[in-house]
Design an enzyme around this catalytic site. Structure first.
Site, PDB file in Angstrom:
ATOM      1  N   CYS A 148      -0.151 -12.271  -0.334  1.00 41.80           N
ATOM      2  CA  CYS A 148      -0.949 -11.081   0.005  1.00 41.80           C
ATOM      3  C   CYS A 148      -2.273 -11.463   0.648  1.00 41.80           C
ATOM      4  O   CYS A 148      -2.824 -10.702   1.426  1.00 41.80           O
ATOM      5  CB  CYS A 148      -1.200 -10.244  -1.236  1.00 41.80           C
ATOM      6  SG  CYS A 148      -1.989 -11.170  -2.554  1.00 41.80           S
ATOM      7  N   PRO A 164       0.812  -1.223   0.000  1.00 41.09           N
ATOM      8  CA  PRO A 164       0.000   0.000   0.000  1.00 41.09           C
ATOM      9  C   PRO A 164       0.849   1.279   0.000  1.00 41.09           C
ATOM     10  O   PRO A 164       0.501   2.248  -0.691  1.00 41.09           O
ATOM     11  CB  PRO A 164      -0.819  -0.121   1.292  1.00 41.09           C
ATOM     12  CG  PRO A 164      -0.903  -1.589   1.543  1.00 41.09           C
ATOM     13  CD  PRO A 164       0.388  -2.179   1.042  1.00 41.09           C
ATOM     14  N   GLU A 218      -3.221  -3.363  -6.883  1.00 43.43           N
ATOM     15  CA  GLU A 218      -3.450  -4.632  -6.172  1.00 43.43           C
ATOM     16  C   GLU A 218      -2.521  -4.612  -4.974  1.00 43.43           C
ATOM     17  O   GLU A 218      -1.323  -4.878  -5.101  1.00 43.43           O
ATOM     18  CB  GLU A 218      -3.123  -5.814  -7.103  1.00 43.43           C
ATOM     19  CG  GLU A 218      -4.060  -5.941  -8.288  1.00 43.43           C
ATOM     20  CD  GLU A 218      -5.409  -6.557  -7.917  1.00 43.43           C
ATOM     21  OE1 GLU A 218      -5.491  -7.234  -6.870  1.00 43.43           O
ATOM     22  OE2 GLU A 218      -6.371  -6.352  -8.665  1.00 43.43           O
TER      23      GLU A 218
END
Ligand code: NAD
Length: 477
Positions: free
Chosen positions: A257, A203, A223
Protein backbone atom coordinates in the site's frame (compact mmCIF):
# COMPACT_ATOMS: atom_id res chain seq x y z
CA UNK A 1 -40.44 -15.86 -12.19
CA UNK A 2 -37.99 -14.79 -9.50
CA UNK A 3 -36.21 -17.29 -7.30
CA UNK A 4 -34.41 -16.53 -4.10
CA UNK A 5 -31.21 -18.53 -3.85
CA UNK A 6 -30.32 -19.55 -0.33
CA UNK A 7 -26.70 -20.52 0.21
CA UNK A 8 -26.83 -23.18 2.99
CA UNK A 9 -23.12 -22.77 3.78
CA UNK A 10 -23.54 -19.06 4.28
CA UNK A 11 -26.70 -19.50 6.35
CA UNK A 12 -24.82 -21.85 8.63
CA UNK A 13 -21.92 -19.37 8.81
CA UNK A 14 -24.27 -16.48 9.62
CA UNK A 15 -25.64 -18.49 12.56
CA UNK A 16 -22.10 -19.21 13.69
CA UNK A 17 -21.09 -15.54 13.40
CA UNK A 18 -24.11 -14.49 15.49
CA UNK A 19 -23.35 -17.17 18.09
CA UNK A 20 -19.74 -15.99 18.50
CA UNK A 21 -20.77 -12.33 18.49
CA UNK A 22 -23.16 -13.02 21.38
CA UNK A 23 -20.46 -14.86 23.32
CA UNK A 24 -18.07 -11.96 22.79
CA UNK A 25 -20.70 -9.41 23.86
CA UNK A 26 -21.22 -11.39 27.08
CA UNK A 27 -17.48 -11.52 27.71
CA UNK A 28 -16.63 -7.90 26.94
CA UNK A 29 -16.66 -6.56 30.53
CA UNK A 30 -14.58 -9.48 31.70
CA UNK A 31 -11.96 -8.64 29.05
CA UNK A 32 -12.34 -4.91 29.58
CA UNK A 33 -11.60 -5.24 33.30
CA UNK A 34 -8.44 -7.26 32.72
CA UNK A 35 -5.22 -5.83 34.17
CA UNK A 36 -2.17 -4.79 32.17
CA UNK A 37 -0.42 -7.98 33.34
CA UNK A 38 -3.26 -10.15 32.04
CA UNK A 39 -3.24 -8.43 28.65
CA UNK A 40 0.55 -8.65 28.47
CA UNK A 41 0.29 -12.39 29.20
CA UNK A 42 -2.02 -12.72 26.15
CA UNK A 43 0.42 -10.79 23.99
CA UNK A 44 3.25 -13.05 25.17
CA UNK A 45 1.20 -16.09 24.13
CA UNK A 46 0.69 -14.55 20.70
CA UNK A 47 4.40 -13.69 20.42
CA UNK A 48 5.40 -17.22 21.34
CA UNK A 49 2.98 -18.74 18.83
CA UNK A 50 4.16 -16.47 15.97
CA UNK A 51 7.76 -17.51 16.62
CA UNK A 52 6.87 -21.17 17.04
CA UNK A 53 4.92 -21.22 13.78
CA UNK A 54 7.43 -19.15 11.77
CA UNK A 55 8.10 -22.10 9.37
CA UNK A 56 4.35 -22.66 8.84
CA UNK A 57 3.82 -18.96 8.13
CA UNK A 58 6.60 -19.05 5.54
CA UNK A 59 5.16 -22.17 3.97
CA UNK A 60 1.66 -20.64 3.77
CA UNK A 61 2.92 -17.48 2.11
CA UNK A 62 5.06 -19.41 -0.34
CA UNK A 63 1.97 -21.38 -1.34
CA UNK A 64 -0.11 -18.21 -1.60
CA UNK A 65 2.21 -16.19 -3.86
CA UNK A 66 5.75 -17.51 -3.72
CA UNK A 67 6.90 -14.99 -1.17
CA UNK A 68 10.53 -15.55 -0.19
CA UNK A 69 10.98 -16.78 3.43
CA UNK A 70 13.40 -13.93 4.26
CA UNK A 71 10.87 -11.39 3.01
CA UNK A 72 8.26 -13.10 5.19
CA UNK A 73 10.54 -12.61 8.20
CA UNK A 74 11.11 -8.95 7.36
CA UNK A 75 7.64 -7.87 6.29
CA UNK A 76 5.25 -10.25 8.09
CA UNK A 77 6.90 -11.58 11.26
CA UNK A 78 9.09 -8.66 12.35
CA UNK A 79 6.33 -5.97 12.24
CA UNK A 80 4.14 -8.19 14.46
CA UNK A 81 6.85 -9.12 16.97
CA UNK A 82 8.07 -5.51 17.19
CA UNK A 83 4.49 -4.28 17.71
CA UNK A 84 4.07 -6.84 20.52
CA UNK A 85 7.40 -5.88 22.16
CA UNK A 86 6.60 -2.17 22.04
CA UNK A 87 3.07 -2.72 23.36
CA UNK A 88 4.26 -4.95 26.22
CA UNK A 89 6.74 -2.26 27.27
CA UNK A 90 4.29 0.65 27.07
CA UNK A 91 0.93 -0.88 28.01
CA UNK A 92 0.95 -0.02 31.74
CA UNK A 93 1.58 3.62 30.91
CA UNK A 94 -1.03 3.67 28.09
CA UNK A 95 -3.67 2.09 30.35
CA UNK A 96 -3.09 4.41 33.29
CA UNK A 97 -5.58 7.19 33.90
CA UNK A 98 -4.25 10.58 32.79
CA UNK A 99 -4.95 13.60 35.00
CA UNK A 100 -5.75 16.79 33.15
CA UNK A 101 -5.73 20.29 34.63
CA UNK A 102 -8.90 21.98 35.89
CA UNK A 103 -9.98 25.45 34.69
CA UNK A 104 -10.54 28.01 37.47
CA UNK A 105 -14.28 28.09 36.76
CA UNK A 106 -14.47 24.41 37.78
CA UNK A 107 -12.37 24.81 40.93
CA UNK A 108 -13.25 22.14 43.48
CA UNK A 109 -13.19 19.32 40.92
CA UNK A 110 -10.52 17.13 39.32
CA UNK A 111 -10.54 15.49 35.91
CA UNK A 112 -8.91 12.56 34.22
CA UNK A 113 -8.99 10.57 30.97
CA UNK A 114 -9.64 6.84 31.26
CA UNK A 115 -8.99 4.58 28.29
CA UNK A 116 -11.75 2.00 28.19
CA UNK A 117 -12.10 -0.69 25.50
CA UNK A 118 -14.53 -0.09 22.66
CA UNK A 119 -16.01 -3.56 23.37
CA UNK A 120 -16.49 -6.09 20.57
CA UNK A 121 -14.50 -5.16 17.48
CA UNK A 122 -14.10 -6.41 13.93
CA UNK A 123 -10.83 -6.54 11.99
CA UNK A 124 -11.12 -7.01 8.21
CA UNK A 125 -7.73 -7.51 6.60
CA UNK A 126 -6.28 -7.61 3.07
CA UNK A 127 -4.09 -10.18 1.31
CA UNK A 128 -0.94 -8.23 0.59
CA UNK A 129 0.63 -8.68 4.05
CA UNK A 130 -1.94 -11.09 5.45
CA UNK A 131 -0.15 -11.91 8.71
CA UNK A 132 1.24 -8.46 9.48
CA UNK A 133 -1.99 -6.59 8.68
CA UNK A 134 -4.16 -9.00 10.68
CA UNK A 135 -2.05 -9.70 13.75
CA UNK A 136 -0.73 -6.11 13.98
CA UNK A 137 -4.19 -4.60 14.62
CA UNK A 138 -5.02 -7.63 16.78
CA UNK A 139 -2.15 -6.68 19.14
CA UNK A 140 -3.65 -3.18 19.58
CA UNK A 141 -7.18 -4.56 20.04
CA UNK A 142 -6.07 -7.04 22.73
CA UNK A 143 -3.94 -4.37 24.43
CA UNK A 144 -7.01 -2.12 24.63
CA UNK A 145 -9.05 -4.96 26.23
CA UNK A 146 -11.48 -5.84 23.44
CA UNK A 147 -13.11 -9.02 22.18
CA UNK A 148 -12.10 -9.42 18.54
CA UNK A 149 -13.59 -10.98 15.44
CA UNK A 150 -11.27 -11.26 12.44
CA UNK A 151 -12.12 -11.66 8.76
CA UNK A 152 -8.87 -12.26 6.87
CA UNK A 153 -8.64 -12.17 3.07
CA UNK A 154 -9.92 -14.99 0.90
CA UNK A 155 -7.17 -14.21 -1.65
CA UNK A 156 -4.44 -15.73 0.55
CA UNK A 157 -6.31 -18.86 1.74
CA UNK A 158 -3.24 -20.58 3.20
CA UNK A 159 -2.31 -17.61 5.38
CA UNK A 160 -5.94 -17.18 6.49
CA UNK A 161 -6.39 -20.86 7.37
CA UNK A 162 -3.11 -20.81 9.28
CA UNK A 163 -4.16 -17.78 11.36
CA UNK A 164 -7.49 -19.40 12.20
CA UNK A 165 -5.70 -22.53 13.40
CA UNK A 166 -3.11 -20.64 15.43
CA UNK A 167 -5.52 -18.20 17.06
CA UNK A 168 -7.97 -21.00 17.95
CA UNK A 169 -5.11 -22.74 19.68
CA UNK A 170 -4.25 -19.79 21.93
CA UNK A 171 -7.52 -17.91 22.47
CA UNK A 172 -11.06 -18.75 23.54
CA UNK A 173 -13.60 -17.84 20.88
CA UNK A 174 -15.26 -15.36 23.26
CA UNK A 175 -12.06 -13.27 23.12
CA UNK A 176 -10.59 -13.79 19.62
CA UNK A 177 -12.31 -15.57 16.73
CA UNK A 178 -11.45 -15.87 13.03
CA UNK A 179 -14.18 -16.12 10.42
CA UNK A 180 -12.89 -17.14 6.99
CA UNK A 181 -14.65 -16.18 3.78
CA UNK A 182 -15.00 -13.60 1.03
CA UNK A 183 -17.29 -10.69 0.31
CA UNK A 184 -20.49 -12.50 1.45
CA UNK A 185 -18.96 -13.31 4.82
CA UNK A 186 -17.74 -9.73 5.20
CA UNK A 187 -21.21 -8.46 4.30
CA UNK A 188 -22.81 -10.66 6.97
CA UNK A 189 -20.30 -9.49 9.59
CA UNK A 190 -20.89 -5.85 8.68
CA UNK A 191 -24.59 -6.21 9.56
CA UNK A 192 -23.69 -6.66 13.24
CA UNK A 193 -23.45 -3.74 15.69
CA UNK A 194 -19.72 -3.97 16.39
CA UNK A 195 -18.28 -1.27 18.63
CA UNK A 196 -15.40 -0.62 16.23
CA UNK A 197 -14.33 -1.79 12.78
CA UNK A 198 -10.68 -1.75 11.76
CA UNK A 199 -10.57 -2.21 8.01
CA UNK A 200 -7.51 -2.45 5.79
CA UNK A 201 -8.12 -2.55 2.05
CA UNK A 202 -9.08 -0.54 -1.00
CA UNK A 203 -10.70 2.92 -0.75
CA UNK A 204 -13.74 1.70 -2.75
CA UNK A 205 -14.36 -1.11 -0.20
CA UNK A 206 -13.62 1.29 2.67
CA UNK A 207 -16.68 3.26 1.56
CA UNK A 208 -18.84 0.10 1.73
CA UNK A 209 -17.51 -0.63 5.23
CA UNK A 210 -18.14 2.94 6.40
CA UNK A 211 -21.68 2.89 5.01
CA UNK A 212 -22.44 -0.34 6.86
CA UNK A 213 -20.83 1.05 10.04
CA UNK A 214 -23.01 4.16 9.83
CA UNK A 215 -26.09 1.97 10.30
CA UNK A 216 -24.97 1.25 13.89
CA UNK A 217 -22.89 4.41 14.36
CA UNK A 218 -19.92 2.10 14.72
CA UNK A 219 -16.58 3.91 14.78
CA UNK A 220 -14.09 2.97 12.06
CA UNK A 221 -10.40 2.94 11.36
CA UNK A 222 -9.91 2.73 7.61
CA UNK A 223 -6.40 1.87 6.45
CA UNK A 224 -6.72 2.42 2.71
CA UNK A 225 -4.45 2.84 -0.28
CA UNK A 226 -3.93 4.98 -3.34
CA UNK A 227 -1.11 6.35 -5.42
CA UNK A 228 1.94 7.30 -3.33
CA UNK A 229 4.21 9.70 -5.26
CA UNK A 230 8.00 9.90 -4.98
CA UNK A 231 10.09 12.96 -5.76
CA UNK A 232 13.82 12.89 -6.48
CA UNK A 233 15.18 16.43 -6.74
CA UNK A 234 18.38 17.81 -8.24
CA UNK A 235 20.26 17.64 -4.89
CA UNK A 236 19.48 13.98 -4.12
CA UNK A 237 22.08 11.24 -3.99
CA UNK A 238 20.92 9.44 -7.12
CA UNK A 239 22.56 6.08 -6.46
CA UNK A 240 21.13 5.82 -2.93
CA UNK A 241 17.70 7.01 -4.09
CA UNK A 242 17.62 4.45 -6.93
CA UNK A 243 18.64 1.63 -4.59
CA UNK A 244 16.02 2.43 -1.94
CA UNK A 245 13.23 3.08 -4.45
CA UNK A 246 13.97 -0.17 -6.34
CA UNK A 247 13.74 -2.02 -3.01
CA UNK A 248 10.50 -0.26 -1.95
CA UNK A 249 8.90 -0.70 -5.37
CA UNK A 250 9.56 -4.41 -5.93
CA UNK A 251 9.23 -5.71 -2.36
CA UNK A 252 6.25 -8.09 -2.29
CA UNK A 253 6.10 -7.68 -6.08
CA UNK A 254 4.95 -4.09 -5.72
CA UNK A 255 1.82 -5.20 -3.86
CA UNK A 256 2.41 -2.76 -1.02
CA UNK A 257 0.00 0.00 0.00
CA UNK A 258 2.94 2.35 0.64
CA UNK A 259 5.06 1.36 -2.37
CA UNK A 260 6.30 4.29 -4.48
CA UNK A 261 3.49 4.29 -7.07
CA UNK A 262 4.91 6.83 -9.54
CA UNK A 263 7.98 9.03 -9.58
CA UNK A 264 9.16 12.52 -10.51
CA UNK A 265 12.90 13.03 -11.01
CA UNK A 266 14.60 16.34 -11.78
CA UNK A 267 15.26 16.59 -15.54
CA UNK A 268 19.01 17.02 -14.94
CA UNK A 269 19.13 13.66 -13.10
CA UNK A 270 16.69 11.61 -15.15
CA UNK A 271 19.22 9.68 -17.20
CA UNK A 272 21.46 9.00 -14.20
CA UNK A 273 18.46 7.86 -12.17
CA UNK A 274 17.21 5.43 -14.84
CA UNK A 275 20.71 3.98 -15.22
CA UNK A 276 21.16 3.54 -11.45
CA UNK A 277 17.63 2.16 -11.04
CA UNK A 278 18.22 -0.52 -13.69
CA UNK A 279 21.49 -1.42 -11.97
CA UNK A 280 19.67 -2.12 -8.70
CA UNK A 281 16.74 -3.91 -10.37
CA UNK A 282 19.25 -6.35 -11.78
CA UNK A 283 21.36 -6.50 -8.64
CA UNK A 284 18.32 -7.43 -6.51
CA UNK A 285 16.54 -9.74 -8.95
CA UNK A 286 19.06 -10.49 -11.79
CA UNK A 287 18.27 -9.82 -15.48
CA UNK A 288 15.57 -12.50 -15.39
CA UNK A 289 13.57 -12.06 -12.17
CA UNK A 290 11.37 -15.06 -13.04
CA UNK A 291 14.26 -17.30 -12.00
CA UNK A 292 15.15 -15.36 -8.83
CA UNK A 293 13.53 -16.83 -5.70
CA UNK A 294 13.65 -13.44 -3.91
CA UNK A 295 10.98 -12.15 -6.29
CA UNK A 296 7.36 -12.89 -5.30
CA UNK A 297 4.44 -13.32 -7.70
CA UNK A 298 1.22 -11.40 -8.29
CA UNK A 299 -1.30 -12.86 -5.86
CA UNK A 300 -3.62 -14.37 -8.48
CA UNK A 301 -4.49 -14.34 -12.17
CA UNK A 302 -7.21 -11.71 -11.76
CA UNK A 303 -4.71 -9.23 -10.34
CA UNK A 304 -2.10 -10.33 -12.93
CA UNK A 305 -4.56 -9.45 -15.71
CA UNK A 306 -5.42 -6.15 -14.01
CA UNK A 307 -1.77 -5.00 -13.85
CA UNK A 308 -1.00 -6.28 -17.36
CA UNK A 309 -3.98 -4.39 -18.75
CA UNK A 310 -2.62 -1.16 -17.19
CA UNK A 311 0.73 -1.68 -18.95
CA UNK A 312 -0.93 -2.57 -22.30
CA UNK A 313 -3.13 0.52 -22.05
CA UNK A 314 -0.14 2.78 -21.29
CA UNK A 315 1.90 1.30 -24.18
CA UNK A 316 -1.05 1.77 -26.56
CA UNK A 317 -1.08 5.44 -25.48
CA UNK A 318 2.63 5.89 -26.26
CA UNK A 319 4.49 4.80 -23.10
CA UNK A 320 8.01 3.41 -23.36
CA UNK A 321 9.18 0.37 -21.40
CA UNK A 322 12.71 1.28 -20.20
CA UNK A 323 13.29 -2.02 -18.39
CA UNK A 324 11.34 -5.22 -17.71
CA UNK A 325 7.95 -5.58 -19.36
CA UNK A 326 7.96 -9.39 -19.45
CA UNK A 327 4.84 -11.33 -18.49
CA UNK A 328 3.95 -14.98 -17.83
CA UNK A 329 0.28 -15.66 -17.20
CA UNK A 330 0.93 -19.27 -16.11
CA UNK A 331 3.03 -18.07 -13.18
CA UNK A 332 1.26 -14.74 -12.55
CA UNK A 333 4.68 -13.27 -13.20
CA UNK A 334 5.34 -9.66 -14.15
CA UNK A 335 8.97 -8.56 -14.37
CA UNK A 336 10.20 -5.53 -12.42
CA UNK A 337 9.30 -2.80 -14.90
CA UNK A 338 10.27 0.84 -15.39
CA UNK A 339 8.29 3.03 -17.81
CA UNK A 340 8.54 6.55 -19.17
CA UNK A 341 6.28 8.73 -21.28
CA UNK A 342 3.19 7.30 -19.55
CA UNK A 343 0.09 9.27 -20.50
CA UNK A 344 -1.61 10.74 -17.41
CA UNK A 345 -4.97 9.43 -18.61
CA UNK A 346 -3.80 5.80 -18.86
CA UNK A 347 -5.05 3.45 -16.16
CA UNK A 348 -1.48 3.13 -14.87
CA UNK A 349 -1.91 6.72 -13.67
CA UNK A 350 -5.62 6.84 -12.88
CA UNK A 351 -5.57 3.65 -10.71
CA UNK A 352 -3.41 2.49 -7.80
CA UNK A 353 -0.87 0.21 -9.57
CA UNK A 354 -0.33 -2.36 -6.79
CA UNK A 355 2.17 -4.25 -8.92
CA UNK A 356 5.83 -4.03 -10.02
CA UNK A 357 5.54 -1.14 -12.51
CA UNK A 358 7.11 2.27 -11.93
CA UNK A 359 6.15 5.19 -14.21
CA UNK A 360 8.83 7.90 -14.19
CA UNK A 361 8.36 11.56 -15.11
CA UNK A 362 10.89 14.37 -15.17
CA UNK A 363 10.41 17.94 -13.93
CA UNK A 364 12.23 21.26 -13.90
CA UNK A 365 9.91 23.23 -11.59
CA UNK A 366 8.92 21.55 -8.32
CA UNK A 367 5.68 23.56 -8.14
CA UNK A 368 4.31 21.76 -11.21
CA UNK A 369 4.94 18.47 -9.37
CA UNK A 370 3.19 19.78 -6.26
CA UNK A 371 0.25 20.90 -8.41
CA UNK A 372 0.03 17.45 -10.02
CA UNK A 373 0.09 15.68 -6.62
CA UNK A 374 -2.50 18.05 -5.16
CA UNK A 375 -4.83 17.51 -8.12
CA UNK A 376 -5.18 13.87 -7.00
CA UNK A 377 -6.57 12.24 -3.84
CA UNK A 378 -4.37 12.64 -0.74
CA UNK A 379 -1.84 9.79 -0.86
CA UNK A 380 -1.10 7.30 1.91
CA UNK A 381 2.59 8.18 1.63
CA UNK A 382 4.72 10.77 -0.12
CA UNK A 383 8.48 10.27 -0.47
CA UNK A 384 11.10 12.96 -0.96
CA UNK A 385 14.69 12.35 -1.97
CA UNK A 386 16.60 15.59 -1.49
CA UNK A 387 19.57 17.02 0.37
CA UNK A 388 18.17 20.54 0.62
CA UNK A 389 15.95 21.26 3.65
CA UNK A 390 14.34 24.22 1.91
CA UNK A 391 13.09 21.90 -0.87
CA UNK A 392 11.98 19.22 1.60
CA UNK A 393 9.98 21.67 3.72
CA UNK A 394 8.50 23.37 0.66
CA UNK A 395 7.15 20.00 -0.54
CA UNK A 396 5.89 18.90 2.89
CA UNK A 397 4.25 22.27 3.63
CA UNK A 398 2.44 22.42 0.30
CA UNK A 399 1.14 18.85 0.02
CA UNK A 400 -0.93 16.52 2.21
CA UNK A 401 -0.26 12.81 2.85
CA UNK A 402 -0.82 10.14 5.49
CA UNK A 403 2.93 9.85 6.09
CA UNK A 404 6.27 10.82 4.57
CA UNK A 405 9.81 9.49 4.40
CA UNK A 406 12.73 11.71 3.50
CA UNK A 407 15.55 9.97 1.63
CA UNK A 408 13.80 6.67 2.27
CA UNK A 409 10.54 4.88 1.45
CA UNK A 410 8.08 2.58 3.21
CA UNK A 411 10.10 2.11 6.42
CA UNK A 412 8.06 4.65 8.42
CA UNK A 413 5.66 1.67 8.76
CA UNK A 414 8.23 0.00 11.05
CA UNK A 415 8.52 2.81 13.60
CA UNK A 416 5.90 1.93 16.22
CA UNK A 417 6.27 5.44 17.70
CA UNK A 418 4.85 6.98 14.51
CA UNK A 419 1.13 7.09 13.72
CA UNK A 420 0.50 5.01 10.59
CA UNK A 421 -2.41 5.63 8.25
CA UNK A 422 -3.82 7.82 5.53
CA UNK A 423 -5.84 10.98 5.20
CA UNK A 424 -9.35 11.04 3.66
CA UNK A 425 -9.24 8.83 0.53
CA UNK A 426 -6.12 7.02 1.81
CA UNK A 427 -7.58 6.42 5.25
CA UNK A 428 -9.32 7.54 8.41
CA UNK A 429 -7.67 7.09 11.80
CA UNK A 430 -4.21 5.78 12.64
CA UNK A 431 -2.59 2.52 13.69
CA UNK A 432 0.55 1.26 15.50
CA UNK A 433 1.74 1.76 19.06
CA UNK A 434 -0.25 4.19 21.20
CA UNK A 435 -2.28 5.27 18.14
CA UNK A 436 -3.38 1.67 17.62
CA UNK A 437 -4.27 1.33 21.30
CA UNK A 438 -6.32 4.55 21.08
CA UNK A 439 -8.07 3.38 17.90
CA UNK A 440 -9.53 0.46 19.89
CA UNK A 441 -10.26 2.54 23.02
CA UNK A 442 -12.75 5.16 24.06
CA UNK A 443 -11.00 7.99 25.88
CA UNK A 444 -13.58 8.60 28.55
CA UNK A 445 -13.49 12.01 30.20
CA UNK A 446 -14.20 11.69 33.94
CA UNK A 447 -14.74 14.70 36.26
CA UNK A 448 -15.05 14.29 40.02
CA UNK A 449 -16.52 17.07 42.16
CA UNK A 450 -14.79 17.31 45.56
CA UNK A 451 -16.11 20.52 47.12
CA UNK A 452 -18.97 22.83 46.09
CA UNK A 453 -17.94 25.14 43.29
CA UNK A 454 -18.87 28.54 41.95
CA UNK A 455 -21.25 27.01 39.40
CA UNK A 456 -23.77 26.46 42.19
CA UNK A 457 -24.06 30.24 42.61
CA UNK A 458 -25.16 30.46 38.99
CA UNK A 459 -28.06 28.01 39.09
CA UNK A 460 -31.66 29.20 38.42
CA UNK A 461 -33.67 31.22 39.13
CA UNK A 462 -31.59 33.83 37.32
CA UNK A 463 -31.53 37.47 38.44
CA UNK A 464 -29.43 40.59 37.89
CA UNK A 465 -26.84 39.60 40.49
CA UNK A 466 -26.38 36.16 38.89
CA UNK A 467 -26.17 37.75 35.45
CA UNK A 468 -23.32 39.95 36.74
CA UNK A 469 -21.50 36.85 38.02
CA UNK A 470 -22.04 35.14 34.64
CA UNK A 471 -20.65 38.23 32.86
CA UNK A 472 -17.58 38.14 35.14
CA UNK A 473 -17.14 34.41 34.48
CA UNK A 474 -17.19 34.94 30.71
CA UNK A 475 -14.81 37.89 31.02
CA UNK A 476 -12.25 36.40 33.42
CA UNK A 477 -12.37 32.59 33.32
P1 NAD B 1 -9.89 -5.26 -0.63
O1 NAD B 1 -10.47 -3.96 -0.18
O2 NAD B 1 -10.34 -5.82 -1.92
O3 NAD B 1 -10.13 -6.41 0.47
C1 NAD B 1 -9.86 -6.19 1.83
C2 NAD B 1 -10.82 -7.02 2.66
O4 NAD B 1 -12.15 -6.57 2.43
C3 NAD B 1 -10.80 -8.52 2.36
O5 NAD B 1 -10.84 -9.22 3.57
C4 NAD B 1 -12.05 -8.72 1.52
O6 NAD B 1 -12.62 -10.00 1.68
C5 NAD B 1 -12.99 -7.66 2.06
N1 NAD B 1 -13.93 -7.19 1.04
C6 NAD B 1 -13.73 -7.11 -0.30
N2 NAD B 1 -14.82 -6.63 -0.92
C7 NAD B 1 -15.74 -6.40 0.05
C8 NAD B 1 -17.08 -5.93 0.03
N3 NAD B 1 -17.69 -5.58 -1.10
N4 NAD B 1 -17.74 -5.82 1.21
C9 NAD B 1 -17.14 -6.17 2.37
N5 NAD B 1 -15.87 -6.64 2.44
C10 NAD B 1 -15.17 -6.76 1.30
O7 NAD B 1 -8.31 -5.02 -0.61
P2 NAD B 1 -7.17 -6.01 -1.02
O8 NAD B 1 -7.23 -6.22 -2.50
O9 NAD B 1 -7.14 -7.17 -0.11
O10 NAD B 1 -5.88 -5.10 -0.67
C11 NAD B 1 -5.42 -4.11 -1.53
C12 NAD B 1 -5.85 -2.73 -1.11
O11 NAD B 1 -5.61 -2.53 0.26
C13 NAD B 1 -5.04 -1.65 -1.82
O12 NAD B 1 -5.86 -0.56 -2.13
C14 NAD B 1 -4.01 -1.25 -0.77
O13 NAD B 1 -3.46 0.03 -0.95
C15 NAD B 1 -4.82 -1.36 0.48
N6 NAD B 1 -3.96 -1.58 1.64
C16 NAD B 1 -3.85 -0.58 2.57
C17 NAD B 1 -3.01 -0.77 3.66
C18 NAD B 1 -2.85 0.29 4.72
O14 NAD B 1 -2.27 -0.04 5.75
N7 NAD B 1 -3.32 1.49 4.54
C19 NAD B 1 -2.30 -1.94 3.78
C20 NAD B 1 -2.44 -2.93 2.81
C21 NAD B 1 -3.29 -2.74 1.74
Amino acid sequence: MSTTLINPVLTQQTKEIKRIFKLQLENQYNLGNSSASERIAKLKKLHKAVLKYRPEIKEALFKDYRKHPSEVDLSEIYPVTSEIKHTKKMLRSWMSNRSVSTPLALMGSSSEIRYEPKGVVLIISPWNFPINLTLGPLVSAIAAGNAVMIKPSEMTPNASAFMKKMLEEIFEENEVAVVEGGVETSTELLKLPFNHIFFTGAPSIGKIVMRAAAEHLTSVTLELGGKSPTIVDETANIDTAAKRIAWGKYLNNGQVCIAPDYLFVHESKKEAFIKAFKKYMHKFYTEDASKESSYARIVNNRHYKRVKSYVDDAVAKGAKIEAGGNFDSQQDYIAPTLMTNVSKDSSLMTEEIFGPILPVYSFTNIDTVIQEINSREKPLALYIYSNRNKNINHIINNTRAGGTCINQNAVHFFNTNLPFGGSNNSGIGKAHGFEGFKAFSNNRGVLKQHIPNALELLMPPYNNFKQKLIDLTIKWF
